[in-house]
Each structure stands twice: as C-alpha cells, then as structure tokens.
Design a protein around this motif. Sequence first.
Motif, PDB file in Angstrom:
ATOM      1  N   GLY A   1      14.657 -34.480 -42.915  1.00 34.37           N
ATOM      2  CA  GLY A   1      14.020 -34.551 -41.612  1.00 34.37           C
ATOM      3  C   GLY A   1      13.703 -35.963 -41.169  1.00 34.37           C
ATOM      4  O   GLY A   1      13.582 -36.226 -39.983  1.00 34.37           O
ATOM      5  N   SER A   2      13.585 -36.892 -42.130  1.00 33.92           N
ATOM      6  CA  SER A   2      13.211 -38.246 -41.730  1.00 33.92           C
ATOM      7  C   SER A   2      14.409 -38.981 -41.146  1.00 33.92           C
ATOM      8  O   SER A   2      14.250 -39.956 -40.426  1.00 33.92           O
ATOM      9  CB  SER A   2      12.653 -39.029 -42.908  1.00 33.92           C
TER      10      SER A   2
ATOM     11  N   ASN B   1      16.640 -38.916 -38.481  1.00 35.42           N
ATOM     12  CA  ASN B   1      16.610 -38.177 -37.229  1.00 35.42           C
ATOM     13  C   ASN B   1      17.997 -37.987 -36.633  1.00 35.42           C
ATOM     14  O   ASN B   1      18.155 -37.242 -35.713  1.00 35.42           O
ATOM     15  CB  ASN B   1      15.727 -38.950 -36.243  1.00 35.42           C
TER      16      ASN B   1
HETATM   17  C1  LIG Z   1      12.926 -38.123 -34.140  1.00 37.07           C
HETATM   18  O1  LIG Z   1      13.101 -38.792 -32.906  1.00 37.07           O
HETATM   19  C2  LIG Z   1      12.142 -38.447 -31.961  1.00 37.07           C
HETATM   20  C3  LIG Z   1      12.506 -39.121 -30.644  1.00 37.07           C
HETATM   21  O2  LIG Z   1      13.476 -40.099 -30.828  1.00 37.07           O
HETATM   22  C4  LIG Z   1      10.772 -38.878 -32.464  1.00 37.07           C
HETATM   23  O3  LIG Z   1       9.799 -38.535 -31.521  1.00 37.07           O
HETATM   24  C5  LIG Z   1      10.482 -38.164 -33.769  1.00 37.07           C
HETATM   25  O4  LIG Z   1       9.293 -38.613 -34.309  1.00 37.07           O
HETATM   26  C6  LIG Z   1      11.595 -38.439 -34.758  1.00 37.07           C
HETATM   27  N1  LIG Z   1      11.369 -37.621 -35.937  1.00 37.07           N
HETATM   28  C7  LIG Z   1      11.496 -38.114 -37.137  1.00 37.07           C
HETATM   29  C8  LIG Z   1      11.265 -37.134 -38.224  1.00 37.07           C
HETATM   30  O5  LIG Z   1      11.822 -39.263 -37.367  1.00 37.07           O
END
Ligand SMILES: *[C@@H]1O[C@H](CO)[C@@H](O)[C@H](O)[C@H]1NC(C)=O
Length: 316
Positions: A68-69, A71
């Motif tokens: 999940g990290s 993205n």
């Molecule tokens: C994924 O990307 C979104 C928007 O770019 C961000 O808000 C979110 O925190 C990100 N999630 C992770 C798990 O990095």
Amino acid sequence: MASSSSSSVSAALLLCLLLAFHGVSCAAKAKHGSGSKKTHHSPPKPHAPSPLPAPPATIIPPPVATNGSSNSSSPGAGDEGWMDARATWYGAPNGAGPDDNGGACGFKDVNLPPFSAMTSCGNEPLFKDGKGCGSCYQIRCLSRMHPACSGVPETVIITDMNYYPVSRFHFDLSGTAFGAMAKDQRNDELRHAGIIDMQFKRVACQYPGLTVTFHVEHGSNPYYMAILVEYENGDGDVDQVDIMESTPDGSGEPTGQWVPMKESWGSIWRMDTRRPMHGPFSLRITNESGQTLVADQVIPADWEPNAIYSSIIQFD
Ligand SMILES: *[C@@H]1O[C@H](CO)[C@@H](O)[C@H](O)[C@H]1NC(C)=O
Ligand SMILES: *[C@@H]1O[C@H](CO)[C@@H](O)[C@H](O)[C@H]1NC(C)=O
Ligand SMILES: *[C@@H]1O[C@H](CO)[C@@H](O)[C@H](O)[C@H]1NC(C)=O
C-alpha cells in the motif's frame, strides 16, 4: 455454416478440445520440457463461434502493487510493485514454448524478433480471456528462491494461456525465458528446478522501430474477416478495434461509419456480415487508457487472407 442448434454443441466440443490440447502444451507440469515430445494444436478455427464463454464475474482484477505504501500501479516504478508468482516452463529448453511457435493468442513465429522466445503462458488473471495477450511483464527470481537465480529482471510477453495454474499468478514460461532468470551459465541448473517462486510486475511494452501491424487471418473472406493486432507499444494489448469499410461503388471512399469488431480469441478481432464487405478498410484501435489511433485505409481493396498489413501508427 453450422445450424444454430448444433453450434452450441460444437462450441462446447471446441472448448473441451482446447482444454485438452493445452493441458499438453501449456499446463502446470513442467519438470523437464525436453522429456516427452509435446504436441501443440492450434486454437479453435476462427470461423467457429467464440469457444470461450463470457468472462465470469469472478475474474481476479489485474495485478497492481500489493504494498500500500507504493502508491503507483504504474509500470516500471523503481524497485517497487513486485508481486509473487510461480513459474514453470514448457517446450524445448531453449525454445519459445509451443512447438509451432504460436500459442493461444494467435501470434506467430514467437521464436523470432520482436518476441525472440521471451514468451509466457499466463493463467486467467494474466491472460484475461485474451485481453492480456501481448502484455509485457518483468520477471525475476531471487537467490532465496533458487541459488541459480540472478535477481535481474527480464521482460516477457504473454503469448499463450495455461489452464491449470499452480498459484494465483502462474507464468508457464518458454524454456528460454525461464533460463533467462538465471545467473550466467546456470540456465540449465535453473530449468532443472522445473518450478520456482518468482516475482513479476507489469511494464509497458516497447517495440522500437515497429508499428502496429495487422495480420488478416487465414480463412477470412468478404463476409468474415479476422485480424490479429500486433506490436502495440504500451499496454501491448488493445481494448477495442473498430473497422470502417469503403462504399460498395468501388470508389474507395470510406463510409464514415466505425463498426466495432468482436474479440474472437487471443489478439484476434473479427467481423461477420451477411453482405460482402468492401475495402479499403481503416482500423481504429483503442488502448487501455482509452487513447485511439486510426490506421487509415491500412487494408487495401484487393486484400488477401493470411497477409500482413503494416500501419504507420504506434502508441507512444
Ligand atoms: C497515494 O496518493 C494519494 C494522492 O496522490 C495520497 O493522498 C495518499 O496518501 C497516497 N497513499 C499512500 C499509501 O502513499
Ligand atoms: C510496504 O513496504 C514498506 C517498505 O518496505 C513497509 O515498511 C510497509 O510495511 C509495507 N506495507 C505493506 C502494506 O506491506
Ligand atoms: C495509450 O496511448 C497513449 C497515446 O499513444 C499513450 O500515451 C498511453 O501511454 C497509452 N496507454 C497505455 C496504458 O499504454
């Protein structure tokens, strides 16, 4: 032409045959590809109604990064996005998989460039009922998976399907592709393992110098046209193909009407009509991102079955 009452029977028969044949050529078992002589049979005749049933509602979604990290599910994002799979191999140790260098996607000569035997069967989440044909994946195995593994990513293309997966994601690789994951000089040692854990991620396909190519399949005629679409950069597969005929008066003027083609099997799209179709034909292809490209009158009026027509188009 089969009557409608017998067509469902023949479709079922074809499906059985298809399963039986692929149980031999592209099945889970892969200990020694060279052991027994394997026969490969062609996929069903394009004339037949599509032998594969409509995709069930339970198709596993396409691979995305599990962590999940990270993205991005976008291809090639650094060292992230690797997913676990298992690999087997089939065919000749240094071969391209099937004996006829084809496979369930309908590609031909996959031993030659640009595929160059770096090919694989995918189970349903990879093959996606044919939509996955031509998709590119990086594959690698790490030394903890087998001591001969190099850990260096190699790129393979989905050209065939396997029906008896040994894991959620199963690459039944050509002998060449399986061996390519090994350290120098240790290809045979790795192939000897027969089945290994590995990792994969989807990447964009790149076919430098090649444009999208249309192969009008054997058996096509003015009432039935089947076209294999090859060498798309990016997705490597297409989401839709539309065709535009020319007017029947022989002037070669396009009708102005796009008609959707049906996915036949693998990367082959087909069109059936009750009246003869008139060329030249333009083809419009749509990739997974919804971008379309038009190959203007790429198939001439005097087209022939079993011929290749190259376009000047290519996805970025
Ligand atoms: C994924 O990307 C979104 C928007 O770019 C961000 O808000 C979110 O925190 C990100 N999630 C992770 C798990 O990095
Ligand atoms: C993703 O990977 C990071 C770094 O390797 C790790 O800290 C994190 O726990 C992982 N997250 C998940 C959901 O696996
Ligand atoms: C679809 O085609 C466009 C235009 O060539 C390209 O920019 C995009 O990356 C393609 N999408 C995929 C998923 O390959």
